[in-house]
Design an enzyme around this catalytic site. Structure first.
Site, PDB file in Angstrom:
ATOM      1  CG  ASP A 144      -0.363  -0.094   2.523  1.00  0.00           C
ATOM      2  OD1 ASP A 144       0.875  -0.168   2.597  1.00  0.00           O
ATOM      3  OD2 ASP A 144      -1.110  -0.087   3.531  1.00  0.00           O
ATOM      4  CB  SER A 145       4.575   1.677  -0.215  1.00  0.00           C
ATOM      5  OG  SER A 145       4.736   0.570  -1.071  1.00  0.00           O
ATOM      6  CG  ASP A 163       0.428  -4.023   2.120  1.00  0.00           C
ATOM      7  OD1 ASP A 163       0.426  -4.762   3.128  1.00  0.00           O
ATOM      8  OD2 ASP A 163       1.263  -3.122   1.935  1.00  0.00           O
ATOM      9  CE  LYS A 219       3.308  -5.848   3.806  1.00  0.00           C
ATOM     10  NZ  LYS A 219       2.900  -4.608   4.477  1.00  0.00           N
ATOM     11  CD  GLU A 278       0.595  -1.582   8.010  1.00  0.00           C
ATOM     12  OE1 GLU A 278       0.280  -0.743   8.890  1.00  0.00           O
ATOM     13  OE2 GLU A 278       1.044  -1.273   6.900  1.00  0.00           O
ATOM     14  CD  GLU A 292       8.108   0.053   7.562  1.00  0.00           C
ATOM     15  OE1 GLU A 292       7.101  -0.578   7.198  1.00  0.00           O
ATOM     16  OE2 GLU A 292       8.398   1.197   7.144  1.00  0.00           O
TER      17      GLU A 292
HETATM   18  O1  KIV Z   1       3.547  -1.131   1.571  1.00  0.00           O
HETATM   19  C1  KIV Z   1       4.733  -1.419   1.519  1.00  0.00           C
HETATM   20  O2  KIV Z   1       5.432  -1.210   0.529  1.00  0.00           O
HETATM   21  C2  KIV Z   1       5.341  -2.018   2.689  1.00  0.00           C
HETATM   22  C3  KIV Z   1       6.821  -1.910   2.796  1.00  0.00           C
HETATM   23  C4  KIV Z   1       7.179  -0.927   3.848  1.00  0.00           C
HETATM   24  C5  KIV Z   1       7.455  -3.198   3.014  1.00  0.00           C
HETATM   25  O3  KIV Z   1       4.672  -2.542   3.527  1.00  0.00           O
END
Ligand code: KIV
Length: 263
Positions: free
Chosen positions: A45-46, A84, A112, A114, A181
């Site tokens: 989600d970056s 994500d 993924k 968080e 992270e």
């Molecule tokens: O969203 C993303 O790119 C991440 C990185 C910080 C690994 O979670």
């Protein structure tokens, strides 16, 4: 070409062989990364910051991640893809089933999320329903408003112990991968050695099983790169060699060095 699987990553951990992973958002870069030897990619989600230009990951939606996952899958049919789950898309187990299904149908091999031990039920229920889960711990960008900024986590003994305990609980619940992270190298080492599942680090020193970088950080495109980032393009002058150098330096333990890590 043989598809990359979670068993391959577990085997690398067993053999103490470090591996490089990277974020990818489109088919062309996904193809290039695969051609250079990266077999695990994160549709992170970056992309809210790197692609969409927002100042956090919070505006990103499941539809956004789904679109980019399809693109990455088109460019790299055999890579292991982690998608994500964006902010508020896994607030309840029911929500996480629906949204994980969208991402798996888009071509992801794993999702993924968080958080800490509060995610145990969600992880267990997703795993039982055939959705492999990676848990992202330490600095969690979706929690930036709670954490008060993008800060190193687990610096004192109590918070370090809490991270370790949560990681153990999440592994027991069925998490198959952990992403750490911005935590001190010593803590990342402790967690990596304690868990059986592979641990991937970013800003977590060079003792984790794998590394990940946001592709824009690895290629020096990010305006204000974080301390742990390294511009591999600056050293090599072309993208393919930059990616190769990143892989080589991760596999040999040269990257991340002390200057990219936290004590
Ligand atoms: O969203 C993303 O790119 C991440 C990185 C910080 C690994 O979670």
């Amino acid at each position: 070409m043989k598809p990359t699987t979670l068993s391959d990553l577990r085997q690398l951990k067993k053999e103490k062989r470090k591996f490089a992973t990277i974020t990818a958002y489109d088919a062309s870069f996904a193809r290039l990364f695969t051609e250079q030897g990266i077999n695990v990619m994160l549709i992170g989600d970056s992309l809210g910051m790197t692609v969409q230009g927002f100042d956090s990951t919070l505006p990103v939606t499941v539809e956004d991640i789904s679109y980019h996952t399809r693109s990455v899958r088109a460019g790299s049919p055999h890579a292991f893809l982690i998608a994500d789950m964006p902010f508020m898309s896994y607030a309840t187990p029911e929500q996480s089933f629906d949204n994980a299904a969208v991402l798996m149908r888009s071509g992801a091999n794993m999702v993924k999320i968080e958080g800490g031990d509060w995610l145990c039920d969600t992880v267990r229920m997703l795993a039982e329903r055939a959705v492999p889960v990676c848990v992202h711990m330490g600095l969690m960008p979706q929690s930036v408003n709670v954490l008060g900024g993008y800060k190193v986590q687990g610096r004192d003994e109590a918070s370090a112990q809490k991270l370790l305990n949560d990681a153990i609980a999440l592994e027991k619940a069925g998490a198959q991968l952990l992403l750490l992270e911005c935590v001190p190298t010593k803590l990342a080492k402790r967690i990596t050695e304690t868990l059986e599942i592979p641990v991937i680090g970013i800003g977590a020193g060079n003792m984790t099983d794998g590394q990940i970088l946001v592709m824009h950080d690895a290629l020096g495109i990010t305006a204000k790169a974080p301390k742990f980032a390294k511009d591999f393009l600056k050293e090599t002058g072309n993208i393919r060699d930059a990616v190769r150098l990143y892989i080589e330096q991760v596999e040999s333990g040269i990257y991340p060095g002390q200057e990219h890590s936290f004590k």
